[in-house]
Design a protein around this motif. Sequence first.
Motif, PDB file in Angstrom:
ATOM      1  N   SER A  99      45.681 106.439  86.693  1.00 50.00           N
ATOM      2  CA  SER A  99      46.398 106.982  85.546  1.00 50.00           C
ATOM      3  C   SER A  99      45.606 106.726  84.275  1.00 50.00           C
ATOM      4  O   SER A  99      44.809 105.806  84.187  1.00 50.00           O
ATOM      5  N   ARG A 100      45.839 107.596  83.306  1.00 43.56           N
ATOM      6  CA  ARG A 100      45.179 107.453  82.027  1.00 43.56           C
ATOM      7  C   ARG A 100      45.925 106.415  81.215  1.00 43.56           C
ATOM      8  O   ARG A 100      47.040 106.070  81.516  1.00 43.56           O
ATOM      9  N   GLN A 101      45.278 105.941  80.139  1.00 46.41           N
ATOM     10  CA  GLN A 101      45.930 104.964  79.274  1.00 46.41           C
ATOM     11  C   GLN A 101      47.212 105.524  78.694  1.00 46.41           C
ATOM     12  O   GLN A 101      47.281 106.700  78.374  1.00 46.41           O
ATOM     13  N   GLY A 106      47.471 123.996  89.571  1.00 46.75           N
ATOM     14  CA  GLY A 106      47.640 122.861  90.465  1.00 46.75           C
ATOM     15  C   GLY A 106      46.967 121.629  89.892  1.00 46.75           C
ATOM     16  O   GLY A 106      45.786 121.662  89.553  1.00 46.75           O
ATOM     17  N   MET A 107      47.764 120.569  89.701  1.00 40.82           N
ATOM     18  CA  MET A 107      47.275 119.282  89.228  1.00 40.82           C
ATOM     19  C   MET A 107      47.753 118.231  90.242  1.00 40.82           C
ATOM     20  O   MET A 107      48.205 118.571  91.329  1.00 40.82           O
ATOM     21  N   THR A 108      47.619 116.969  89.896  1.00 36.05           N
ATOM     22  CA  THR A 108      47.922 115.915  90.863  1.00 36.05           C
ATOM     23  C   THR A 108      49.296 116.078  91.526  1.00 36.05           C
ATOM     24  O   THR A 108      49.434 115.928  92.733  1.00 36.05           O
ATOM     25  N   ASP A 109      50.320 116.386  90.730  1.00 39.21           N
ATOM     26  CA  ASP A 109      51.683 116.374  91.284  1.00 39.21           C
ATOM     27  C   ASP A 109      52.127 117.693  91.902  1.00 39.21           C
ATOM     28  O   ASP A 109      53.216 117.761  92.470  1.00 39.21           O
ATOM     29  N   VAL A 169      41.780 123.865  91.667  1.00 38.84           N
ATOM     30  CA  VAL A 169      42.794 122.891  91.262  1.00 38.84           C
ATOM     31  C   VAL A 169      42.133 121.890  90.323  1.00 38.84           C
ATOM     32  O   VAL A 169      40.952 121.592  90.455  1.00 38.84           O
ATOM     33  N   ARG A 170      42.896 121.419  89.343  1.00 32.78           N
ATOM     34  CA  ARG A 170      42.362 120.519  88.317  1.00 32.78           C
ATOM     35  C   ARG A 170      43.017 119.151  88.495  1.00 32.78           C
ATOM     36  O   ARG A 170      44.194 118.976  88.156  1.00 32.78           O
ATOM     37  N   ILE A 171      42.251 118.212  89.042  1.00 33.49           N
ATOM     38  CA  ILE A 171      42.863 116.949  89.457  1.00 33.49           C
ATOM     39  C   ILE A 171      42.288 115.768  88.668  1.00 33.49           C
ATOM     40  O   ILE A 171      41.079 115.534  88.681  1.00 33.49           O
ATOM     41  N   GLY A 172      43.172 115.038  87.990  1.00 33.41           N
ATOM     42  CA  GLY A 172      42.762 113.841  87.256  1.00 33.41           C
ATOM     43  C   GLY A 172      43.248 112.570  87.920  1.00 33.41           C
ATOM     44  O   GLY A 172      42.497 111.872  88.603  1.00 33.41           O
ATOM     45  N   SER A 173      44.526 112.270  87.737  1.00 35.12           N
ATOM     46  CA  SER A 173      45.011 110.945  88.129  1.00 35.12           C
ATOM     47  C   SER A 173      44.907 110.628  89.620  1.00 35.12           C
ATOM     48  O   SER A 173      44.694 109.473  89.976  1.00 35.12           O
ATOM     49  N   ALA A 174      45.010 111.598  90.491  1.00 35.12           N
ATOM     50  CA  ALA A 174      44.870 111.292  91.925  1.00 35.12           C
ATOM     51  C   ALA A 174      43.455 110.809  92.260  1.00 35.12           C
ATOM     52  O   ALA A 174      43.251 110.113  93.245  1.00 35.12           O
ATOM     53  N   LEU A 231      36.028 123.491  80.598  1.00 38.19           N
ATOM     54  CA  LEU A 231      36.928 123.130  79.499  1.00 38.19           C
ATOM     55  C   LEU A 231      38.330 123.598  79.873  1.00 38.19           C
ATOM     56  O   LEU A 231      38.568 124.798  80.043  1.00 38.19           O
ATOM     57  N   VAL A 232      39.266 122.632  80.012  1.00 44.19           N
ATOM     58  CA  VAL A 232      40.614 122.994  80.460  1.00 44.19           C
ATOM     59  C   VAL A 232      41.658 122.853  79.353  1.00 44.19           C
ATOM     60  O   VAL A 232      42.802 123.253  79.526  1.00 44.19           O
ATOM     61  N   GLY A 233      41.281 122.254  78.217  1.00 42.48           N
ATOM     62  CA  GLY A 233      42.254 122.025  77.152  1.00 42.48           C
ATOM     63  C   GLY A 233      42.157 123.076  76.067  1.00 42.48           C
ATOM     64  O   GLY A 233      41.240 123.906  76.055  1.00 42.48           O
ATOM     65  N   ALA A 286      37.378 117.959  89.033  1.00 40.94           N
ATOM     66  CA  ALA A 286      37.798 116.588  88.722  1.00 40.94           C
ATOM     67  C   ALA A 286      37.888 116.415  87.214  1.00 40.94           C
ATOM     68  O   ALA A 286      36.898 116.579  86.496  1.00 40.94           O
ATOM     69  N   ILE A 287      39.083 116.088  86.735  1.00 42.78           N
ATOM     70  CA  ILE A 287      39.295 115.975  85.291  1.00 42.78           C
ATOM     71  C   ILE A 287      39.051 114.529  84.841  1.00 42.78           C
ATOM     72  O   ILE A 287      39.817 113.626  85.171  1.00 42.78           O
ATOM     73  N   THR A 288      37.958 114.348  84.099  1.00 45.12           N
ATOM     74  CA  THR A 288      37.528 112.997  83.719  1.00 45.12           C
ATOM     75  C   THR A 288      38.028 112.574  82.332  1.00 45.12           C
ATOM     76  O   THR A 288      37.617 111.538  81.823  1.00 45.12           O
ATOM     77  N   LYS A 289      38.896 113.366  81.735  1.00 44.84           N
ATOM     78  CA  LYS A 289      39.328 113.100  80.349  1.00 44.84           C
ATOM     79  C   LYS A 289      39.847 111.668  80.176  1.00 44.84           C
ATOM     80  O   LYS A 289      40.511 111.148  81.075  1.00 44.84           O
ATOM     81  N   THR A 290      39.524 111.092  79.054  1.00 47.22           N
ATOM     82  CA  THR A 290      39.877 109.726  78.633  1.00 47.22           C
ATOM     83  C   THR A 290      39.080 108.651  79.386  1.00 47.22           C
ATOM     84  O   THR A 290      39.143 107.486  79.027  1.00 47.22           O
TER      85      THR A 290
END
Length: 238
Positions: free
Chosen positions: A232-234, A207-210, A223-228, A81-83, A39-43
């Motif tokens: 959405s991020r700012q 693999g990400m949300t889309d 899989v690295r999932i943020g927005s789902a 760390l994914v970035g 789960a990608i919690t960035k921002t």
Amino acid sequence: MVNSAQERTLEERIAQVRQRIARAAESVGRDPSGVRLIAITKTHPVELAHAALAAGLQDLGENRVDELVAKSAEVAARWHLVGQLQRNKVRDVVGRATLIHSVDRRPLVDAIGRHAVAGGVVQDILVQVNVGDDPAKGGCRLAEVGELVSYAAGTPGLRVVGLMTVPPLPGAGSAPDDAARPLFRQLRALRDELHAQHPELVELSMGMTDDLESAVQEDATMVRIGSALFGSRQEGTR
Ligand SMILES: *Cc1c(COP(=O)(O)O)cnc(C)c1O
């Protein structure tokens, strides 16, 4: 509880993502438990990372070192760390991240190995591959992966456990899932080839949300999932 509506929403979202993973896995005869959800919690604020852990997610990820350092001090998850990673930040990540997904050049390998040895740890890493040759993305070129993997495998203090990629944004009118599939397939083939010489190289972080369906169908193990999961991020943020 003030938070209960929000938490229920997060739990529902987690269930939805897990269901997407399960359907994609089953469509190709894979066991869904072979796919780790990161789960990608960035921002997002640290409270959300707490909530994610409370809701049963164990692997959390950030794309910036400073955010990973801050949140991992408060939330006892497995942090990824994914970035992109700068050499001068390596010291802060080694031993703190369960897995560094973004190793794409020798100087990073050297710095990670040096800090790991000094700290008495073995750092697991993935080699990031720019499969789509996208100038906007990190990762080494396909042709250089074998050489970098061998170099890292010969460096004390780290263990190369797999490959990672971030596909380019799809062109207008094409579905992300379709656009990414051939790139995921290439990364998988490369993993299979390298695995023959490096038995510990088994993971495929893609693999990400889309595009999670095609990633899972092409054998993603993470899989690295943020927005789902978190919305959405700012605007204007990664
Ligand atoms: C933000 C990010 C993700 C998550 O993206 P979503 O499309 O929000 O799921 C995955 N991987 C990396 C490297 C990211 O920076």
